[in-house]
Design an enzyme around this catalytic site. Structure first.
Site, PDB file in Angstrom:
ATOM      1  N   LYS A  13       0.830  -1.215   0.000  1.00  0.00           N
ATOM      2  CA  LYS A  13       0.000   0.000   0.000  1.00  0.00           C
ATOM      3  C   LYS A  13       0.864   1.265   0.000  1.00  0.00           C
ATOM      4  CE  LYS A  13      -2.086  -1.158   3.838  1.00  0.00           C
ATOM      5  NZ  LYS A  13      -1.384  -2.422   4.087  1.00  0.00           N
ATOM      6  N   ARG A  88      -9.570   1.154   8.820  1.00  0.00           N
ATOM      7  CA  ARG A  88      -9.090  -0.183   9.177  1.00  0.00           C
ATOM      8  C   ARG A  88     -10.140  -0.961   9.969  1.00  0.00           C
ATOM      9  NH1 ARG A  88      -3.308   0.946   9.041  1.00  0.00           N
ATOM     10  NH2 ARG A  88      -2.054  -0.936   9.318  1.00  0.00           N
ATOM     11  N   ARG A 127      11.605  -5.227   5.088  1.00  0.00           N
ATOM     12  CA  ARG A 127      11.248  -3.833   4.808  1.00  0.00           C
ATOM     13  C   ARG A 127      12.183  -2.864   5.533  1.00  0.00           C
ATOM     14  NH1 ARG A 127       5.244  -1.496   5.453  1.00  0.00           N
ATOM     15  NH2 ARG A 127       5.388  -2.180   7.618  1.00  0.00           N
ATOM     16  N   ARG A 160      11.451  -0.752  10.995  1.00  0.00           N
ATOM     17  CA  ARG A 160      10.434  -0.381  11.978  1.00  0.00           C
ATOM     18  C   ARG A 160      10.397  -1.410  13.104  1.00  0.00           C
ATOM     19  NH1 ARG A 160       5.034   0.928   8.679  1.00  0.00           N
ATOM     20  NH2 ARG A 160       4.144  -0.295  10.373  1.00  0.00           N
ATOM     21  N   ARG A 171      -0.173  -8.543  13.787  1.00  0.00           N
ATOM     22  CA  ARG A 171      -0.813  -7.589  12.861  1.00  0.00           C
ATOM     23  C   ARG A 171      -1.627  -8.306  11.784  1.00  0.00           C
ATOM     24  NH1 ARG A 171       4.252  -4.258  11.300  1.00  0.00           N
ATOM     25  NH2 ARG A 171       2.874  -3.165   9.846  1.00  0.00           N
TER      26      ARG A 171
HETATM   27  P1  ADP Z   1       2.144  -1.830   3.263  1.00  0.00           P
HETATM   28  O1  ADP Z   1       2.106  -0.330   3.266  1.00  0.00           O
HETATM   29  O2  ADP Z   1       0.969  -2.436   2.554  1.00  0.00           O
HETATM   30  O3  ADP Z   1       2.339  -2.424   4.609  1.00  0.00           O
HETATM   31  P2  ADP Z   1       4.723  -1.554   1.848  1.00  0.00           P
HETATM   32  O4  ADP Z   1       4.406  -0.737   0.639  1.00  0.00           O
HETATM   33  O5  ADP Z   1       5.471  -0.921   2.934  1.00  0.00           O
HETATM   34  O6  ADP Z   1       3.390  -2.287   2.397  1.00  0.00           O
HETATM   35  O7  ADP Z   1       5.506  -2.844   1.321  1.00  0.00           O
HETATM   36  C1  ADP Z   1       5.940  -3.856   2.237  1.00  0.00           C
HETATM   37  C2  ADP Z   1       7.305  -4.368   1.801  1.00  0.00           C
HETATM   38  O8  ADP Z   1       7.197  -5.092   0.570  1.00  0.00           O
HETATM   39  C3  ADP Z   1       8.330  -3.261   1.533  1.00  0.00           C
HETATM   40  O9  ADP Z   1       9.587  -3.748   1.921  1.00  0.00           O
HETATM   41  C4  ADP Z   1       8.243  -3.054   0.016  1.00  0.00           C
HETATM   42  O10 ADP Z   1       9.471  -2.579  -0.531  1.00  0.00           O
HETATM   43  C5  ADP Z   1       7.945  -4.461  -0.480  1.00  0.00           C
HETATM   44  N1  ADP Z   1       7.067  -4.491  -1.655  1.00  0.00           N
HETATM   45  C6  ADP Z   1       6.021  -3.672  -1.946  1.00  0.00           C
HETATM   46  N2  ADP Z   1       5.434  -4.035  -3.127  1.00  0.00           N
HETATM   47  C7  ADP Z   1       6.119  -5.120  -3.570  1.00  0.00           C
HETATM   48  C8  ADP Z   1       6.000  -5.978  -4.747  1.00  0.00           C
HETATM   49  N3  ADP Z   1       5.041  -5.774  -5.669  1.00  0.00           N
HETATM   50  N4  ADP Z   1       6.880  -6.986  -4.864  1.00  0.00           N
HETATM   51  C9  ADP Z   1       7.844  -7.206  -3.919  1.00  0.00           C
HETATM   52  N5  ADP Z   1       8.009  -6.448  -2.815  1.00  0.00           N
HETATM   53  C10 ADP Z   1       7.163  -5.416  -2.643  1.00  0.00           C
HETATM   54  P1  ADP Z   2       1.309  -1.288   7.645  1.00  0.00           P
HETATM   55  O1  ADP Z   2       2.734  -1.569   7.491  1.00  0.00           O
HETATM   56  O2  ADP Z   2       0.544  -2.432   8.220  1.00  0.00           O
HETATM   57  O3  ADP Z   2       0.684  -0.712   6.435  1.00  0.00           O
HETATM   58  P2  ADP Z   2       0.805   1.238   9.069  1.00  0.00           P
HETATM   59  O4  ADP Z   2       1.978   2.104   8.969  1.00  0.00           O
HETATM   60  O5  ADP Z   2      -0.375   1.534   8.208  1.00  0.00           O
HETATM   61  O6  ADP Z   2       1.274  -0.264   8.853  1.00  0.00           O
HETATM   62  O7  ADP Z   2       0.292   1.167  10.567  1.00  0.00           O
HETATM   63  C1  ADP Z   2       1.161   0.872  11.629  1.00  0.00           C
HETATM   64  C2  ADP Z   2       0.371   0.821  12.926  1.00  0.00           C
HETATM   65  O8  ADP Z   2      -0.258   2.092  13.169  1.00  0.00           O
HETATM   66  C3  ADP Z   2      -0.773  -0.193  12.967  1.00  0.00           C
HETATM   67  O9  ADP Z   2      -0.325  -1.492  13.314  1.00  0.00           O
HETATM   68  C4  ADP Z   2      -1.683   0.426  14.028  1.00  0.00           C
HETATM   69  O10 ADP Z   2      -1.183   0.202  15.332  1.00  0.00           O
HETATM   70  C5  ADP Z   2      -1.548   1.926  13.755  1.00  0.00           C
HETATM   71  N1  ADP Z   2      -2.560   2.385  12.794  1.00  0.00           N
HETATM   72  C6  ADP Z   2      -2.350   2.909  11.560  1.00  0.00           C
HETATM   73  N2  ADP Z   2      -3.498   3.230  10.952  1.00  0.00           N
HETATM   74  C7  ADP Z   2      -4.501   2.908  11.841  1.00  0.00           C
HETATM   75  C8  ADP Z   2      -5.930   2.981  11.793  1.00  0.00           C
HETATM   76  N3  ADP Z   2      -6.580   3.443  10.715  1.00  0.00           N
HETATM   77  N4  ADP Z   2      -6.609   2.555  12.895  1.00  0.00           N
HETATM   78  C9  ADP Z   2      -5.979   2.109  13.980  1.00  0.00           C
HETATM   79  N5  ADP Z   2      -4.640   1.987  14.070  1.00  0.00           N
HETATM   80  C10 ADP Z   2      -3.901   2.388  13.019  1.00  0.00           C
END
Ligand code: ADP
Ligand code: ADP
Ligand code: ZN
Length: 218
Positions: A13, A88, A127, A160, A171
């Site tokens: 995302k 969420r 990541r 992180r 999660r």
């Molecule tokens: P999210 O926001 O959904 O938690 P991220 O965009 O941070 O996910 O991506 C999670 C991890 O996977 C990161 O290390 C990112 O570089 C990697 N990643 C994202 N998209 C892809 C893909 N299409 N193929 C392989 N790795 C990916």
């Molecule tokens: P991800 O890598 O899963 O995309 P995020 O950066 O979106 O992680 O979120 C990290 C953490 O921040 C979540 O595990 C949660 O604790 C908190 N968080 C983020 N967005 C929300 C939301 N919309 N509602 C509740 N908690 C949230």
């Protein structure tokens, strides 16, 4: 355009959000990034949110909803927004709907980036993120151009705390119980678009861009 990004942790995302936000000039609103900024600045909100985030649990709805509603008042949201990590829970989705309805508006599309559970752990533990601009990298799948430094702003990337194996498992569990119901929520409203997130980052982006352009022309 008003776009929501859905998908399990590690779906991509944040990665797609950066690309979409740049190409279509819409603000990328990541509740996770906003919470992390508050944590680093040691605000009241940050202190409260940290307790939940460190455990992989969701921050309570009231705090999160107020935060997003407040963010929407910012001028840059006039022409739309891209929500990453919000809503969420069903309660958050309903709050968003009511907030927009009051202005006679609604979202254009909810993009679900789908990846099977078996991909998630590798993606999350590899990541690395930029603490300054929120850009997301992967040690194997998407390394920064210069080792250890963010391509966009040059800051040193970090792992992180909540990307440890144990917290990621929690999660995933939280996602399945609290966030997955949103897939049906948006499907029933005919607003759901599903993209296979196991493809290369650029491939996923191409499919999403196509969809955004079709929606934008409606
Ligand atoms: P999210 O926001 O959904 O938690 P991220 O965009 O941070 O996910 O991506 C999670 C991890 O996977 C990161 O290390 C990112 O570089 C990697 N990643 C994202 N998209 C892809 C893909 N299409 N193929 C392989 N790795 C990916
Ligand atoms: P991800 O890598 O899963 O995309 P995020 O950066 O979106 O992680 O979120 C990290 C953490 O921040 C979540 O595990 C949660 O604790 C908190 N968080 C983020 N967005 C929300 C939301 N919309 N509602 C509740 N908690 C949230
Ligand atoms: Zn950066």
């Amino acid at each position: 355009m008003k776009i929501i990004l859905l998908g399990p942790p590690g779906a991509g995302k944040g990665t797609q959000a950066k690309l979409i936000s740049e190409k279509y000039s819409i603000p990328h609103i990541s509740t996770g990034d906003i919470f992390r900024k508050n944590i680093s600045e040691k605000t009241q909100l940050g202190i409260k949110a940290k307790e939940y985030m460190d455990k992989g649990l969701l921050v309570p709805d009231e705090l999160t909803i107020d935060l997003v509603n407040d963010r929407f008042t910012n001028d840059d949201c006039k022409n739309g927004f891209l929500l990453d990590g919000f809503p969420r829970t069903v309660k958050q989705a309903e709050a968003l709907e009511n907030f927009l309805k009051a202005k006679g508006e609604g979202i254009d599309t909810a993009l679900l980036i789908e990846v099977p559970g078996s991909y998630i752990l590798d993606r999350m533990t590899g990541r690395r993120v930029c603490p300054s601009c929120g850009a997301s990298y992967h040690i194997k799948f998407n390394p920064p151009k210069v080792d250890g430094l963010c391509d966009l702003c040059g800051s040193a990337v970090v792992q992180r705390k909540d990307d440890s194996e144990e917290t990621v498992k929690e999660r995933i569990d939280v996602y399945e119980k609290q966030t997955q119901p949103l897939v049906d929520f948006y499907k029933q409203k005919n607003q759901l678009f599903v993209v296979d997130g196991t493809q290369l980052i650029d491939e996923v982006f191409k499919i999403i861009s196509n969809h955004i352009e079709i929606e934008g022309n409606k």
